[in-house]
Structures are given as C-alpha cells and as structure tokens.
Scaffold this active site. Structure first.
Site, PDB file in Angstrom:
ATOM      1  N   GLY A  54      27.860  22.722 -44.321  1.00 16.30           N
ATOM      2  CA  GLY A  54      28.216  21.310 -44.097  1.00 16.30           C
ATOM      3  C   GLY A  54      27.405  20.613 -43.020  1.00 16.30           C
ATOM      4  N   GLY A  55      26.495  21.337 -42.371  1.00 18.06           N
ATOM      5  CA  GLY A  55      25.727  20.727 -41.283  1.00 18.06           C
ATOM      6  C   GLY A  55      24.497  19.973 -41.745  1.00 18.06           C
TER       7      GLY A  55
ATOM      8  N   LEU B  20      23.358  18.000 -48.692  1.00 18.88           N
ATOM      9  CA  LEU B  20      24.468  17.527 -49.525  1.00 18.88           C
ATOM     10  C   LEU B  20      25.817  17.890 -48.903  1.00 18.88           C
TER      11      LEU B  20
ATOM     12  N   ARG C 133      25.170  29.136 -40.356  1.00 16.40           N
ATOM     13  CA  ARG C 133      24.739  30.104 -39.338  1.00 16.40           C
ATOM     14  C   ARG C 133      24.387  29.434 -38.025  1.00 16.40           C
TER      15      ARG C 133
ATOM     16  N   ASP D 101      28.031  33.482 -40.968  1.00 15.80           N
ATOM     17  CA  ASP D 101      27.102  33.874 -42.023  1.00 15.80           C
ATOM     18  C   ASP D 101      27.966  34.311 -43.200  1.00 15.80           C
TER      19      ASP D 101
ATOM     20  N   ARG E 154      27.465  35.713 -45.799  1.00 15.03           N
ATOM     21  CA  ARG E 154      27.174  37.016 -46.406  1.00 15.03           C
ATOM     22  C   ARG E 154      28.073  38.101 -45.829  1.00 15.03           C
TER      23      ARG E 154
ATOM     24  N   TYR F 164      20.052  25.047 -63.789  1.00 13.62           N
ATOM     25  CA  TYR F 164      19.432  26.282 -64.292  1.00 13.62           C
ATOM     26  C   TYR F 164      20.392  27.470 -64.219  1.00 13.62           C
TER      27      TYR F 164
ATOM     28  N   PRO G 186      17.875  16.759 -59.146  1.00 17.40           N
ATOM     29  CA  PRO G 186      17.170  16.593 -57.865  1.00 17.40           C
ATOM     30  C   PRO G 186      17.785  15.529 -56.960  1.00 17.40           C
TER      31      PRO G 186
ATOM     32  N   ARG H 154      11.479  23.586 -48.838  1.00 14.82           N
ATOM     33  CA  ARG H 154      11.328  24.970 -49.292  1.00 14.82           C
ATOM     34  C   ARG H 154      10.840  25.061 -50.727  1.00 14.82           C
TER      35      ARG H 154
HETATM   36  C1  HXC Z   1       9.016  35.041 -50.746  1.00 19.45           C
HETATM   37  C2  HXC Z   1      10.348  35.243 -48.872  1.00 19.45           C
HETATM   38  C3  HXC Z   1      10.239  33.847 -48.614  1.00 19.45           C
HETATM   39  C4  HXC Z   1       9.450  33.078 -49.525  1.00 19.45           C
HETATM   40  C5  HXC Z   1      11.481  34.739 -47.081  1.00 19.45           C
HETATM   41  N1  HXC Z   1      11.114  35.740 -47.888  1.00 19.45           N
HETATM   42  N2  HXC Z   1      10.968  33.565 -47.513  1.00 19.45           N
HETATM   43  N3  HXC Z   1       9.755  35.833 -49.930  1.00 19.45           N
HETATM   44  N4  HXC Z   1       8.850  33.718 -50.570  1.00 19.45           N
HETATM   45  N5  HXC Z   1       9.296  31.773 -49.377  1.00 19.45           N
HETATM   46  C6  HXC Z   1      11.470  37.152 -47.762  1.00 19.45           C
HETATM   47  C7  HXC Z   1      11.202  37.706 -46.368  1.00 19.45           C
HETATM   48  O1  HXC Z   1       9.864  38.149 -46.259  1.00 19.45           O
HETATM   49  C8  HXC Z   1      12.168  38.888 -46.316  1.00 19.45           C
HETATM   50  O2  HXC Z   1      11.659  39.980 -47.041  1.00 19.45           O
HETATM   51  C9  HXC Z   1      13.369  38.374 -47.105  1.00 19.45           C
HETATM   52  O3  HXC Z   1      12.891  37.291 -47.926  1.00 19.45           O
HETATM   53  C10 HXC Z   1      14.471  37.841 -46.219  1.00 19.45           C
HETATM   54  O4  HXC Z   1      13.880  36.875 -45.338  1.00 19.45           O
HETATM   55  P1  HXC Z   1      14.632  36.311 -44.088  1.00 19.45           P
HETATM   56  O5  HXC Z   1      13.851  35.202 -43.518  1.00 19.45           O
HETATM   57  O6  HXC Z   1      15.079  37.434 -43.224  1.00 19.45           O
HETATM   58  O7  HXC Z   1      15.943  35.773 -44.812  1.00 19.45           O
HETATM   59  P2  HXC Z   1      17.081  34.910 -44.288  1.00 19.45           P
HETATM   60  O8  HXC Z   1      17.105  34.714 -42.839  1.00 19.45           O
HETATM   61  O9  HXC Z   1      18.253  35.503 -44.929  1.00 19.45           O
HETATM   62  O10 HXC Z   1      16.729  33.493 -44.917  1.00 19.45           O
HETATM   63  C11 HXC Z   1      17.127  33.160 -46.175  1.00 19.45           C
HETATM   64  C12 HXC Z   1      16.113  32.244 -46.818  1.00 19.45           C
HETATM   65  C13 HXC Z   1      15.905  30.951 -46.005  1.00 19.45           C
HETATM   66  C14 HXC Z   1      16.626  31.932 -48.199  1.00 19.45           C
HETATM   67  C15 HXC Z   1      14.834  33.022 -46.924  1.00 19.45           C
HETATM   68  O11 HXC Z   1      14.997  30.122 -46.691  1.00 19.45           O
HETATM   69  C16 HXC Z   1      17.148  30.172 -45.805  1.00 19.45           C
HETATM   70  O12 HXC Z   1      17.913  30.444 -44.899  1.00 19.45           O
HETATM   71  N6  HXC Z   1      17.435  29.145 -46.643  1.00 19.45           N
HETATM   72  C17 HXC Z   1      18.677  28.361 -46.553  1.00 19.45           C
HETATM   73  C18 HXC Z   1      18.467  26.930 -46.969  1.00 19.45           C
HETATM   74  C19 HXC Z   1      17.885  26.750 -48.384  1.00 19.45           C
HETATM   75  O13 HXC Z   1      17.187  27.623 -48.895  1.00 19.45           O
HETATM   76  N7  HXC Z   1      18.183  25.579 -48.974  1.00 19.45           N
HETATM   77  C20 HXC Z   1      17.713  25.240 -50.297  1.00 19.45           C
HETATM   78  C21 HXC Z   1      18.801  25.277 -51.264  1.00 19.45           C
HETATM   79  S1  HXC Z   1      18.225  24.387 -52.719  1.00 19.45           S
HETATM   80  P3  HXC Z   1      11.730  41.477 -46.440  1.00 19.45           P
HETATM   81  O14 HXC Z   1      11.311  42.357 -47.572  1.00 19.45           O
HETATM   82  O15 HXC Z   1      10.809  41.495 -45.287  1.00 19.45           O
HETATM   83  O16 HXC Z   1      13.168  41.689 -46.046  1.00 19.45           O
HETATM   84  C22 HXC Z   1      18.865  25.115 -54.101  1.00 19.45           C
HETATM   85  C23 HXC Z   1      18.687  24.512 -55.476  1.00 19.45           C
HETATM   86  C24 HXC Z   1      17.659  23.436 -55.540  1.00 19.45           C
HETATM   87  O17 HXC Z   1      19.480  26.095 -54.005  1.00 19.45           O
HETATM   88  C25 HXC Z   1      17.377  22.896 -56.942  1.00 19.45           C
HETATM   89  C26 HXC Z   1      16.419  21.723 -56.849  1.00 19.45           C
HETATM   90  C27 HXC Z   1      16.354  20.872 -58.065  1.00 19.45           C
HETATM   91  P1  NAP Z   2      20.372  22.637 -47.493  1.00 13.97           P
HETATM   92  O1  NAP Z   2      20.500  21.443 -46.624  1.00 13.97           O
HETATM   93  O2  NAP Z   2      19.303  23.630 -47.190  1.00 13.97           O
HETATM   94  O3  NAP Z   2      21.782  23.353 -47.484  1.00 13.97           O
HETATM   95  C1  NAP Z   2      21.970  24.709 -47.492  1.00 13.97           C
HETATM   96  C2  NAP Z   2      22.976  25.031 -46.407  1.00 13.97           C
HETATM   97  O4  NAP Z   2      23.396  26.384 -46.545  1.00 13.97           O
HETATM   98  C3  NAP Z   2      22.428  24.862 -45.005  1.00 13.97           C
HETATM   99  O5  NAP Z   2      23.300  24.033 -44.263  1.00 13.97           O
HETATM  100  C4  NAP Z   2      22.437  26.276 -44.420  1.00 13.97           C
HETATM  101  O6  NAP Z   2      22.770  26.243 -43.045  1.00 13.97           O
HETATM  102  C5  NAP Z   2      23.535  26.936 -45.257  1.00 13.97           C
HETATM  103  N1  NAP Z   2      23.357  28.388 -45.339  1.00 13.97           N
HETATM  104  C6  NAP Z   2      22.275  29.062 -45.800  1.00 13.97           C
HETATM  105  N2  NAP Z   2      22.465  30.381 -45.692  1.00 13.97           N
HETATM  106  C7  NAP Z   2      23.702  30.552 -45.166  1.00 13.97           C
HETATM  107  C8  NAP Z   2      24.485  31.684 -44.824  1.00 13.97           C
HETATM  108  N3  NAP Z   2      24.025  32.934 -45.008  1.00 13.97           N
HETATM  109  N4  NAP Z   2      25.719  31.480 -44.290  1.00 13.97           N
HETATM  110  C9  NAP Z   2      26.203  30.243 -44.096  1.00 13.97           C
HETATM  111  N5  NAP Z   2      25.521  29.125 -44.422  1.00 13.97           N
HETATM  112  C10 NAP Z   2      24.279  29.282 -44.940  1.00 13.97           C
HETATM  113  O7  NAP Z   2      20.191  22.263 -49.034  1.00 13.97           O
HETATM  114  P2  NAP Z   2      20.912  21.206 -49.998  1.00 13.97           P
HETATM  115  O8  NAP Z   2      19.853  20.627 -50.833  1.00 13.97           O
HETATM  116  O9  NAP Z   2      21.830  20.313 -49.246  1.00 13.97           O
HETATM  117  O10 NAP Z   2      21.773  22.168 -50.935  1.00 13.97           O
HETATM  118  C11 NAP Z   2      23.187  22.127 -50.976  1.00 13.97           C
HETATM  119  C12 NAP Z   2      23.679  22.744 -52.274  1.00 13.97           C
HETATM  120  O11 NAP Z   2      23.262  21.961 -53.381  1.00 13.97           O
HETATM  121  C13 NAP Z   2      23.193  24.154 -52.540  1.00 13.97           C
HETATM  122  O12 NAP Z   2      24.212  24.915 -53.137  1.00 13.97           O
HETATM  123  C14 NAP Z   2      22.073  23.943 -53.528  1.00 13.97           C
HETATM  124  O13 NAP Z   2      21.849  25.074 -54.330  1.00 13.97           O
HETATM  125  C15 NAP Z   2      22.632  22.797 -54.328  1.00 13.97           C
HETATM  126  N6  NAP Z   2      21.636  22.024 -55.069  1.00 13.97           N
HETATM  127  C16 NAP Z   2      20.821  21.176 -54.414  1.00 13.97           C
HETATM  128  C17 NAP Z   2      19.918  20.427 -55.134  1.00 13.97           C
HETATM  129  C18 NAP Z   2      19.016  19.418 -54.484  1.00 13.97           C
HETATM  130  O14 NAP Z   2      18.225  18.791 -55.175  1.00 13.97           O
HETATM  131  N7  NAP Z   2      19.093  19.219 -53.202  1.00 13.97           N
HETATM  132  C19 NAP Z   2      19.841  20.563 -56.524  1.00 13.97           C
HETATM  133  C20 NAP Z   2      20.687  21.454 -57.163  1.00 13.97           C
HETATM  134  C21 NAP Z   2      21.600  22.178 -56.419  1.00 13.97           C
HETATM  135  P3  NAP Z   2      22.188  27.284 -41.940  1.00 13.97           P
HETATM  136  O15 NAP Z   2      20.746  27.424 -42.198  1.00 13.97           O
HETATM  137  O16 NAP Z   2      22.566  26.640 -40.650  1.00 13.97           O
HETATM  138  O17 NAP Z   2      22.957  28.565 -42.162  1.00 13.97           O
END
Ligand code: HXC
Ligand code: NAP
Length: 292
Positions: A23-24, A27, A47, A73, A75, A155, A198, A207
């Site tokens: 929630g920080g 969306l 986190r 977290d 997880r 997807y 989107p 990302r």
């Molecule tokens: C390949 C990667 C990578 C990348 C990390 N790794 N980033 N591999 N490509 N871009 C690998 C690391 O090398 C590591 O491998 C393992 O993944 C874990 O990495 P950590 O950094 O330790 O992971 P963690 O701290 O858990 O971070 C999770 C994360 C990070 C997913 C990698 O990006 C994150 O916290 N994201 C949260 C926010 C987010 O992603 N929001 C988008 C949601 S949008 P090893 O082997 O060394 O362990 C969505 C739908 C969108 O979901 C649809 C759009 C239309």
């Molecule tokens: P975002 O801002 O990156 O949101 C993801 C959130 O998840 C962050 O606040 C992150 O906070 C939290 N998070 C990640 N890992 C976590 C963990 N291990 N424990 C607790 N919190 C964790 O992305 P967003 O675009 O708003 O996405 C929100 C939702 O919409 C997601 O479910 C995504 O799949 C979905 N979605 C988004 C889109 C789009 O176009 N934006 C499209 C389709 C679906 P911390 O890093 O502080 O933990």
C-alpha cells in the site's frame, strides 16, 4: 472526465478496516487513498517502513483519514501473523484484505536462476496465501464476515512470455480466488479479483519497461481504447468490490484493461490496421470469388 473522479458515496467504507499489501506505492497507494476518502481506516504493509510512513503522512494530510503502517515481508508467515496482530491491536478489527503486493521482472526464462524464479512465486503466490490464510483464519475463528480482493493480471489466464514466474503465480492467485470464493462463502467471506491492464506506476514501469523500452513499446498502442489506465478508475472498482454494495459478487475477476488482452487474442483483430479505403477493393475481391 468522470473516470478521474471518485464514484462511490462518501460513507461507502465507513467503519471498515482494510489491509492493503504493497500500500505504500503505485496502485496500492491509489486504492488506500480512495478507501480513506470513503471512511475506511487502512493498514498499509510492505518491506520498506520508511516508504510506508511517507505515504501514510501524505494520505492522512490529504484525506483526514487514519493509516497504520506495518513493515512485513509477506513471504514470511511469522511476519504476516505479526502484521495481523498489530493491525488488530491498532484498530480492533479487520474487514477487508487487498492482496496487491507483487514482484516481477522481465527476463527470458532460461536466464533466471532457480532462486530468482522462486523469489517471484514467493512474493505473489505464497505471499497472497500467507495473508489470506492468516486473516481468513481470524475471520473464521471470530465468526465475522470478510472480503478479499486479489490484484492479478490478464496474463493469469493467457500466460505471457518473459514474465513466466509472475504468470504462474498470478494464475495460482486466480485459482485461489475462485476456489475460496466457494469454500469460504459459508463463513461469509467473499473473494474477487481485478485484472488490470497497463496502469503506469514507478514499480511496474521501471522494472518491466526499463531504459527506452517504454518509448519503443508504447503500451497505449496495445489497447483498443488507445490509452493507459488512470489510478482512480482502478480505485473506483476496488472500492466497489470491497464494499457492501457488491455483496452478491463472489468469485469474479473483473478485467480493467481497455480491451487490451482481447486485442491480442481475436484471430482477425490485426485487420484493424488496414486503411478503410482498402475495404472496397477487398469486398470486390471476395464477391468476385462467389460461385467460382
Ligand atoms: C533476472 C533477477 C532480476 C532481473 C533480480 N534477479 N532481478 N533475475 N532479471 N531483473 C534475481 C537475483 O539475481 C537473485 O538471484 C534473485 O532474483 C532474487 O533477487 P533479490 O534482489 O534478492 O530479490 P528480492 O529482494 O526478493 O526482490 C524481488 C524483486 C524486486 C522481484 C527482484 O524487483 C522487487 O522487490 N520487486 C517488487 C516490486 C515490483 O516488482 N513491482 C512490479 C509489479 S508489476 P539469485 O540466484 O542470486 O538468488 C506486475 C504486473 C505488471 O506484477 C503487468 C504490466 C502490464
Ligand atoms: P508497485 O508499486 O511496485 O507495487 C508492488 C508493491 O509490492 C510495492 O509496494 C512493494 O513494496 C510490495 N512488495 C513487493 N515485495 C513484497 C514483499 N515480499 N512483502 C511485502 N510487500 C512487497 O507496482 P504496482 O504497479 O502498483 O502493482 C500493484 C499490483 O498491480 C501488483 O499486484 C501488480 O502485479 C498488479 N498489476 C499492475 C499493473 C500495472 O500496469 N501497474 C498491471 C497488472 C497488474 P516494498 O518494495 O516496500 O516491499
């Protein structure tokens, strides 16, 4: 435009307590703001406590509502249980859970390590399971009603290249939504989901479309309505789905994507690219084939 405005009546979520994971930012933050405007108290969790506190301050000032921040977290089961206990201690009740937190990265699947794959499954599927089970058990034990809203993706049912861990996990979340909608209806717990198209957010965009990818692949072109989503229109739908106004809706996944996934799916949709003047010639050619 109407879709940039709040849709529900002012007190639609009065006396409700909602937990919004992630929630920080993005969306999750947009939904939190609107829930506050509608009278709810909101627990935001992720986190990064500093980020949560920054958001809470901003949203409390904007709305006059009450936000409680808990670092967690999702997880980790113990952290989720502690988050639930802290929420109950602060507000005395929980009525709504929004499983919004997610992780994702764009990558050819063969480049991923096994633990990278796990990292996404753990956040999206296991994290959603942890929150749902922890708060669901509380609702069932206390014999109080509850509402869960899961944020998935389109997807989840089509699958998608280059985001395979996310696609697998979101498909699991969708299955959980539909399964528990039936199993836990007897406890007065409802489950619904939103599949957004989107919606620009920093977390997803930086990302999933890093560098100049955002310009190269203009997301608007993938959408029949030729625009991306506005956060308020997603917040409007979310607020309806967690409110008592949607009391008869259970097990539904609502797509909010301007028609994006169907544009990719329809066999002949690519013909939309033909200039309209070509259709006279094409029609003449097709008619000329009659009887031949
Ligand atoms: C390949 C990667 C990578 C990348 C990390 N790794 N980033 N591999 N490509 N871009 C690998 C690391 O090398 C590591 O491998 C393992 O993944 C874990 O990495 P950590 O950094 O330790 O992971 P963690 O701290 O858990 O971070 C999770 C994360 C990070 C997913 C990698 O990006 C994150 O916290 N994201 C949260 C926010 C987010 O992603 N929001 C988008 C949601 S949008 P090893 O082997 O060394 O362990 C969505 C739908 C969108 O979901 C649809 C759009 C239309
Ligand atoms: P975002 O801002 O990156 O949101 C993801 C959130 O998840 C962050 O606040 C992150 O906070 C939290 N998070 C990640 N890992 C976590 C963990 N291990 N424990 C607790 N919190 C964790 O992305 P967003 O675009 O708003 O996405 C929100 C939702 O919409 C997601 O479910 C995504 O799949 C979905 N979605 C988004 C889109 C789009 O176009 N934006 C499209 C389709 C679906 P911390 O890093 O502080 O933990």
């Amino acid at each position: 435009m109407k879709y940039m405005e709040g849709m529900l009546r002012e007190d639609a979520l009065k006396d409700k307590v909602a937990i919004v994971t992630g929630g920080g930012s993005g969306l999750g933050k947009a939904m939190t703001q609107y829930f506050l405007e509608l009278g709810a108290k909101v627990v935001i969790t992720s986190r990064n406590l500093e980020k949560l506190q920054h958001t809470a301050k901003e949203l409390e000032e904007k709305t006059g509502g009450k936000v409680f921040c808990v670092a967690c977290d999702i997880r980790k089961w113990e952290e989720v249980e502690a988050m639930k206990d802290a929420a109950l201690q602060e507000f005395g009740q929980i009525d709504i859970l929004v499983n919004n937190a997610a992780g994702n990265f764009i990558s050819p699947t063969e480049r991923l390590t096994h633990s990278a794959f796990d990292s996404i499954l753990d956040i999206v599927l296991k994290g959603t399971k942890n929150c749902t089970l922890s708060i669901g058990k509380y609702w069932i034990d206390q014999k109080v009603p509850g509402t869960v809203l899961n944020i998935v993706t389109t997807y989840a049912w089509t699958g998608s290249s280059f985001v395979v861990p996310s696609a697998c996990a979101k498909a699991g979340v969708l299955a959980m939504t539909r399964s528990l909608a039936v199993e836990w209806a007897k406890y007065n717990i409802r489950f619904n989901a939103i599949a957004p198209g989107p919606f620009p957010t920093k977390g997803a965009w930086e990302r999933l479309l890093p560098g100049d990818l955002a310009e190269k692949f203009d997301m608007r072109k993938k959408v029949p309505l030729r625009r991306v989503g506005e956060h308020q229109e997603l917040a409007n739908l979310a607020a309806y789905l967690v409110s008592d106004y949607s009391a008869y809706m259970n097990g539904e996944v609502v797509t909010l994507d301007g028609g994006e996934w169907l544009q990719g799916a329809g066999e002949f949709n690519m013909l939309g690219e033909l200039p309209s003047e070509m259709w006279d010639g094409l029609e003449a050619m097709i008619k000329a084939k009659k009887g031949s």
